[in-house]
Write an enzyme that holds these catalytic residues in place. Sequence first.
Site, short mmCIF file in Angstrom:
data_model
loop_
_atom_site.label_atom_id
_atom_site.label_comp_id
_atom_site.label_asym_id
_atom_site.label_seq_id
_atom_site.Cartn_x
_atom_site.Cartn_y
_atom_site.Cartn_z
N SER A 4 0.77 -1.34 -0.13
CA SER A 4 -0.07 -0.03 0.05
C SER A 4 0.74 1.36 0.16
CB SER A 4 -0.90 0.00 1.24
OG SER A 4 -0.30 0.04 2.40
N HIS A 14 1.26 4.37 6.93
CA HIS A 14 0.73 5.06 5.68
C HIS A 14 1.10 6.53 5.99
CE1 HIS A 14 -2.83 2.58 4.32
NE2 HIS A 14 -1.81 2.05 4.14
N ASP A 30 -7.89 6.60 4.51
CA ASP A 30 -8.00 5.27 5.47
C ASP A 30 -9.17 5.42 6.23
OD1 ASP A 30 -5.69 4.15 4.58
OD2 ASP A 30 -4.48 5.29 5.83
#
Length: 192
Positions: free
Chosen positions: A68, A108, A134
Amino acid sequence: MVRAGAVGTHLPASGLDIFGDLRKMNKRQLYYQVLNFAMIVSSALMIWKGLIVLTGSESPIVVVLSGSMEPAFHRGDLLFLTNFREDPIRAGEIVVFKVEGRDIPIVHRVIKVHEKDNGDIKFLTKGDNNEVDDRGLYKEGQNWLEKKDVVGRARGFLPYVGMVTIIMNDYPKFKYALLAVMGAYVLLKRES
């Protein structure tokens, strides 16, 4: 002829006869090897605790588990984190955070920071390789992360070094075999 257990000698075993080698050791050698193994384990734990104190992060080293964050980080990259409370979180930083109800932390990038008049800071994250933010990963009803959710901020990385961890988690038999071999090596290694 070399006698089994003589100082500075090691007779090659046919196959992996670990228990036979252990029986050949005298008690002093066996105690020494167990103590040596315990010192290695306790040293590793002390180093880990020292890193926790130095970095301010409960988990100063983490492995990227998914794609990701590509192209910035790839699956298997090892990240080094810090988490000093006085440092403000800024958009563009890569953070590792925990979400209530999930065991595994997420790596992230912060895409938005929202600061209230009272000084409370909330922020939104997104994986570089993901289409959406998210919010779908956060606990139900949570739209923003807070500083308490952050495990750390990425300060450096080693590419693909963490693949060993991923392989050991994906293939538990490999993990146990590797641990058994390492433990046997430490216990059976004799000083010259």
